[in-house]
Motif scaffolding. Structure first.
Motif, PDB file in Angstrom:
ATOM      1  N   ALA A  81       0.830  -1.201   0.000  1.00  0.00           N
ATOM      2  CA  ALA A  81       0.000   0.000   0.000  1.00  0.00           C
ATOM      3  C   ALA A  81       0.868   1.257   0.000  1.00  0.00           C
ATOM      4  N   GLY A  82       1.972   1.213   0.777  1.00  0.00           N
ATOM      5  CA  GLY A  82       2.878   2.356   0.826  1.00  0.00           C
ATOM      6  C   GLY A  82       3.541   2.617  -0.519  1.00  0.00           C
ATOM      7  N   VAL A  83       3.977   1.572  -1.200  1.00  0.00           N
ATOM      8  CA  VAL A  83       4.617   1.734  -2.507  1.00  0.00           C
ATOM      9  C   VAL A  83       3.627   2.262  -3.530  1.00  0.00           C
ATOM     10  N   LEU A  84       2.419   1.706  -3.547  1.00  0.00           N
ATOM     11  CA  LEU A  84       1.403   2.171  -4.494  1.00  0.00           C
ATOM     12  C   LEU A  84       1.045   3.636  -4.242  1.00  0.00           C
ATOM     13  N   THR A  85       0.997   4.012  -2.981  1.00  0.00           N
ATOM     14  CA  THR A  85       0.684   5.403  -2.640  1.00  0.00           C
ATOM     15  C   THR A  85       1.749   6.345  -3.183  1.00  0.00           C
ATOM     16  N   SER A  86       3.014   5.942  -3.069  1.00  0.00           N
ATOM     17  CA  SER A  86       4.108   6.813  -3.529  1.00  0.00           C
ATOM     18  C   SER A  86       4.101   6.997  -5.040  1.00  0.00           C
ATOM     19  N   SER A 187       3.269   7.677   2.512  1.00  0.00           N
ATOM     20  CA  SER A 187       3.736   6.434   1.888  1.00  0.00           C
ATOM     21  C   SER A 187       5.027   5.974   2.556  1.00  0.00           C
ATOM     22  N   ALA A 188       5.907   6.922   2.893  1.00  0.00           N
ATOM     23  CA  ALA A 188       7.143   6.564   3.600  1.00  0.00           C
ATOM     24  C   ALA A 188       6.840   6.007   4.983  1.00  0.00           C
ATOM     25  N   ALA A 189       5.841   6.578   5.657  1.00  0.00           N
ATOM     26  CA  ALA A 189       5.463   6.083   6.987  1.00  0.00           C
ATOM     27  C   ALA A 189       4.949   4.651   6.904  1.00  0.00           C
ATOM     28  N   LEU A 190       4.153   4.351   5.882  1.00  0.00           N
ATOM     29  CA  LEU A 190       3.639   2.986   5.705  1.00  0.00           C
ATOM     30  C   LEU A 190       4.771   1.997   5.436  1.00  0.00           C
ATOM     31  N   ILE A 191       5.674   2.384   4.551  1.00  0.00           N
ATOM     32  CA  ILE A 191       6.792   1.492   4.224  1.00  0.00           C
ATOM     33  C   ILE A 191       7.687   1.290   5.444  1.00  0.00           C
ATOM     34  N   ALA A 192       7.937   2.362   6.199  1.00  0.00           N
ATOM     35  CA  ALA A 192       8.822   2.283   7.362  1.00  0.00           C
ATOM     36  C   ALA A 192       8.245   1.379   8.444  1.00  0.00           C
ATOM     37  N   ILE A 193       6.944   1.540   8.767  1.00  0.00           N
ATOM     38  CA  ILE A 193       6.349   0.706   9.818  1.00  0.00           C
ATOM     39  C   ILE A 193       6.276  -0.743   9.380  1.00  0.00           C
ATOM     40  N   SER A 194       6.073  -0.979   8.085  1.00  0.00           N
ATOM     41  CA  SER A 194       6.033  -2.349   7.569  1.00  0.00           C
ATOM     42  C   SER A 194       7.424  -2.980   7.607  1.00  0.00           C
ATOM     43  N   ALA A 195       8.429  -2.210   7.218  1.00  0.00           N
ATOM     44  CA  ALA A 195       9.806  -2.719   7.255  1.00  0.00           C
ATOM     45  C   ALA A 195      10.232  -3.027   8.687  1.00  0.00           C
ATOM     46  N   TRP A 196       9.804  -2.201   9.620  1.00  0.00           N
ATOM     47  CA  TRP A 196      10.126  -2.470  11.024  1.00  0.00           C
ATOM     48  C   TRP A 196       9.484  -3.776  11.488  1.00  0.00           C
ATOM     49  N   GLY A 197       8.258  -4.029  11.038  1.00  0.00           N
ATOM     50  CA  GLY A 197       7.589  -5.274  11.408  1.00  0.00           C
ATOM     51  C   GLY A 197       8.267  -6.507  10.831  1.00  0.00           C
ATOM     52  N   LEU A 198       8.997  -6.332   9.717  1.00  0.00           N
ATOM     53  CA  LEU A 198       9.687  -7.452   9.060  1.00  0.00           C
ATOM     54  C   LEU A 198      11.157  -7.564   9.467  1.00  0.00           C
ATOM     55  N   VAL A 208      14.359  -1.585   1.889  1.00  0.00           N
ATOM     56  CA  VAL A 208      14.953  -0.730   0.859  1.00  0.00           C
ATOM     57  C   VAL A 208      13.877   0.000   0.043  1.00  0.00           C
ATOM     58  N   MET A 209      12.638  -0.503   0.112  1.00  0.00           N
ATOM     59  CA  MET A 209      11.546   0.156  -0.603  1.00  0.00           C
ATOM     60  C   MET A 209      11.292   1.563  -0.077  1.00  0.00           C
ATOM     61  N   LEU A 210      11.836   1.865   1.097  1.00  0.00           N
ATOM     62  CA  LEU A 210      11.700   3.206   1.644  1.00  0.00           C
ATOM     63  C   LEU A 210      12.342   4.248   0.722  1.00  0.00           C
ATOM     64  N   LEU A 211      13.248   3.774  -0.138  1.00  0.00           N
ATOM     65  CA  LEU A 211      13.889   4.688  -1.080  1.00  0.00           C
ATOM     66  C   LEU A 211      12.924   5.181  -2.161  1.00  0.00           C
ATOM     67  N   VAL A 212      11.853   4.413  -2.397  1.00  0.00           N
ATOM     68  CA  VAL A 212      10.935   4.757  -3.484  1.00  0.00           C
ATOM     69  C   VAL A 212      10.341   6.155  -3.308  1.00  0.00           C
ATOM     70  N   PRO A 213       9.665   6.455  -2.172  1.00  0.00           N
ATOM     71  CA  PRO A 213       9.097   7.808  -2.059  1.00  0.00           C
ATOM     72  C   PRO A 213      10.148   8.906  -2.044  1.00  0.00           C
ATOM     73  N   PHE A 214      11.343   8.629  -1.471  1.00  0.00           N
ATOM     74  CA  PHE A 214      12.387   9.649  -1.423  1.00  0.00           C
ATOM     75  C   PHE A 214      12.936   9.938  -2.817  1.00  0.00           C
ATOM     76  N   LEU A 215      13.148   8.891  -3.612  1.00  0.00           N
ATOM     77  CA  LEU A 215      13.654   9.099  -4.970  1.00  0.00           C
ATOM     78  C   LEU A 215      12.618   9.806  -5.847  1.00  0.00           C
ATOM     79  N   LEU A 216      11.335   9.430  -5.682  1.00  0.00           N
ATOM     80  CA  LEU A 216      10.283  10.058  -6.475  1.00  0.00           C
ATOM     81  C   LEU A 216      10.084  11.514  -6.070  1.00  0.00           C
ATOM     82  N   TYR A 217      10.323  11.801  -4.788  1.00  0.00           N
ATOM     83  CA  TYR A 217      10.171  13.178  -4.333  1.00  0.00           C
ATOM     84  C   TYR A 217      11.166  14.109  -5.022  1.00  0.00           C
TER      85      TYR A 217
END
Length: 510
Positions: A81-86, A187-198, A208-217
Motif C-alpha cells: 500500500a505504501g509503494v502504491l501510494t508513492s 507512503s514513507a510512513a507505511l513502508i517504514a512501519i512495515s519494514a520495522w515489522g519485518l 529498501v523500498m523506503l527509497l521509493v518515495p524519497f527518490l520520487l520526491y
C-alpha cells in the motif's frame, strides 16, 4: 514459522495505517481539485469509491486473515500500500496532460475517463489498508482472554490515527508542505512501519523500498509549471486551493487558481482598463449612489477591484473607503507584493464573506460579491435569497448590491436562477452583459437605478468608454425573464450542479 507481534506494536501499526487512509482521502481531493474542482459531485465520487474500497478490504482482509494469520503477510500488504501510494503523483503526470486545456476546453469523454482513472488509482492502496484492521485482530493471541477489549483498542487506535491524519493533513502537511509531499510522507510512513515489522525475518531487505518515495520526491516534476503559457513567479498549495501568480511578456500579472479555468485577478501595465475585464464595470457603481463612502468587496482575491477604485474613482470621491474580504490568507499577502495594492487603497479582512456580512454592524453604499470557489463555482452559501437579504440589511437607503456571474448565455439556467433569487430579495433588480466573454453583472437595490449621474464622468476619463456601453446593456429583470430559474435558498442551492450542467452542456454542443 508464523510471525506474531506484541500488542503494543499492533496499536502503533493500526494508528499509522488509519492515519494514512484519511490522509489519502484528503490528498485525493486536492489531487483532483486543480482539474475537477471540489464540488459535491467530486466529493461524492471520492468518498463513495473509498468506502467501496474499504468495504471490500474489510471483507477480503478477514478471509485472508483466517486462512493465513501470519504477520509477514500483514506487513507485505501495508508495504505494498505504501509503494502504491508513492506512485500516485507519477500517475497524475501521465493523466493530467490530457487536460492541458483545462476543464472548460476539454472534451467530455476525456474529462470523465481521466476522472475515474485517477479515482481507480487511489482505490488499490485504500483497499489494502482496509485489510489491516481485521488482520490485526486475527493476530491477537487466542489465549489472551480479552480479545474483545484488544479489538476495541485496535479500532480506537486506528480511529485516533484517522483523526490525526485528517487534521494533520488538512491543517499541517498540505498547506505547509504540499499535496505531493503529503503523499510521499505517508507512503514513507507505511513502508517504514512495515519494514520495522519485518526486521526479524528474511524479508527485512524490503526496507529498501523506503527509497521509493524519497527518490520520487526528488524526481523532476512540472505538473504546474505553466498556466496559460505564462511563467509562474509564485506558487503555493494553500488551505483552500493551489494558487499561482504568473507574469507574461506583456507585463501582465495574473492570479490563477488550480488548473487555470479562470483568472481570479489581473494587473495590467499601469493598471490600465481593458475591454475584456469585467472588473472595470464595477467602477461605475459609485457614480450611481449619493456621496458614496463605504464600498465592500466580498471576494477581493488579488485586490484588483480595490486597486482600480483607488486609481480611477477615489479622486472623484475622496471620502470613499474600500473594504476587501478574502477567505484565503495566503492570497491576501499577494495583493501588495504582486498586484500593486497600496496601504491606503483598502482595508483587507481575512474571513468568509457570509460570516463577515452576517456579523458586521457597518452599513455600506455598495457591496460587490465576486467570490468563486475552485475557479468556476459560486459558493452555494453566497448565492441564496437569505444571503442577499442579509446584504440588504447592511446597505444604506440608496445602497446597491452587485455580483458577477459567469454564464455562457443569457438563457443559462445558472444565470437565470441567480437573477430569480436576486429579484426575490430586492424590489429593483437589473442585469448587464459586462466586459469579458462570459461575465454578467447583476444589480439589486431598494430604489430604481438612474444612469443619469454617469454623465458626471469626464469624457476624457478612461471610464467614459464603459459609461457609453451601459445605457444599451442595463436591463431590469422581469418575472417572465426569471420564470425558468431555480429560487436558491439556504435549504436548496444547487449552484454546483447548475454550473456543471452548463459547462458539460456547452462541451457536448461543441
Amino acid at each position: 514459522m508464523k510471525l506474531n507481534f506484541r500488542i503494543s506494536f499492533l496499536y502503533v501499526f493500526v494508528f499509522v495505517t488509519g492515519a494514512s487512509v484519511m490522509a489519502m482521502e484528503l490528498a485525493a481531493s486536492r489531487f483532483l481539485a486543480p482539474y475537477y474542482g471540489t464540488s459535491m459531485i467530486v466529493w461524492a465520487n471520492i468518498i463513495g469509491l473509498i468506502l467501496l474500497s474499504l468495504s471490500l478490504g474489510y471483507w477480503i482482509g478477514g478471509r485472508w486473515a483466517d486462512k493465513r494469520p501470519d504477520g509477514r503477510l500483514l506487513m507485505l500488504i501495508s508495504l505494498s500500500a505504501g509503494v502504491l501510494t508513492s506512485l500516485l503523483p507519477i500517475w497524475g503526470k501521465l493523466i493530467f496532460p490530457l487536460l492541458s486545456d483545462g476543464i472548460l476546453n476539454t472534451s467530455v469523454l476525456i474529462i470523465v475517463c481521466s476522472f475515474f482513472a485517477i479515482l481507480i488509482v487511489f482505490a488499490p492502496p485504500v483497499f489494502l489498508l482496509a485489510m489491516v484492521s481485521p488482520f490485526a485482530i486475527r493476530l491477537v493471541p487466542a489465549d489472551d482472554g480479552q480479545i474483545g477489549k484488544v479489538a476495541g483498542n485496535l479500532y480506537a487506535f486506528s480511529t485516533l490515527g484517522s483523526l490525526i491524519g485528517t487534521f494533520g493533513t488538512a491543517f499541517g502537511t498540505i498547506p505547509f508542505l504540499g499535496t505531493r509531499e503529503t503523499i510521499f510522507l505517508w507512503s514513507a510512513a507505511l513502508i517504514a512501519i512495515s519494514a520495522w515489522g519485518l526486521r526479524s525475518t528474511r524479508l527485512r531487505w524490503l526496507g529498501v523500498m523506503l527509497l521509493v518515495p524519497f527518490l520520487l520526491y526528488f524526481a523532476p516534476h512540472d505538473q504546474f509549471k505553466e498556466a496559460e503559457g505564462d511563467p509562474v513567479v509564485w506558487a503555493k498549495d494553500t488551505l483552500y486551493q493551489f494558487v499561482r501568480v504568473t507574469h507574461n511578456e506583456k507585463d501582465e500579472t495574473k492570479l490563477v487558481y488550480n488548473e487555470g479555468g479562470g483568472v481570479q485577478s489581473i494587473r495590467r501595465p499601469n493598471d490600465a482598463l481593458n475591454k475584456n475585464d469585467y472588473y472595470d464595470d464595477y467602477l461605475l457603481l459609485p457614480y450611481l449612489t449619493d456621496h458614496p463612502k463605504e464600498f465592500l468587496v466580498l471576494g477581493s482575491a488579488g485586490g484588483t477591484i480595490p486597486r482600480l477604485l483607488a486609481k480611477y474613482v477615489k479622486p472623484q470621491f475622496p471620502e470613499l473607503h474600500t473594504t476587501g474580504v478574502e477567505i484565503d490568507p495566503d492570497v491576501i499577502k499577494l495583493d501588495a507584493r504582486f498586484f500593486g495594492l497600496q496601504p491606503g487603497d483598502a482595508t483587507l479582512v481575512n474571513q468568509d464573506a457570509r460570516v463577515f456580512i452576517s456579523n458586521t454592524d457597518k452599513r455600506y453604499d455598495i457591496v460587490i460579491v465576486d467570490a468563486y470557489s475552485q475557479q468556476i463555482y459560486i459558493p452555494f452559501h453566497l448565492s441564496t435569497k437569505e444571503f442577499f437579504a442579509t446584504i440588504g440589511k447592511r446597505l444604506n437607503d440608496k445602497g446597491m448590491l452587485a455580483l458577477n456571474v459567469n454564464a455562457v448565455s443569457p438563457a443559462s439556467k445558472l444565470l437565470v436562477s441567480m437573477e430569480k433569487t436576486l429579484k426575490a430579495a430586492f424590489p429593483y433588480s437589473y442585469a448587464i452583459k459586462a466586459r469579458g466573454h462570459y461575465n454578467y453583472i447583476l444589480l439589486g437595490s431598494f430604489s430604481p437605478i438612474d444612469l443619469q449621474p454617469l454623465q458626471a464622468i469626464d469624457a476624457r476619463s478612461p471610464l467614459a468608454a464603459i459609461r457609453s456601453e451601459w445605457p444599451s446593456k442595463l436591463e431590469p429583470l422581469t418575472d417572465d425573464q426569471v420564470s425558468k430559474g431555480v429560487l436558491l435558498t439556504d435549504n436548496r442551492a444547487p449552484t454546483e450542479m447548475l454550473t456543471d450542467s452548463m459547462v458539460f452542456g456547452t462541451l457536448r454542443s461543441e
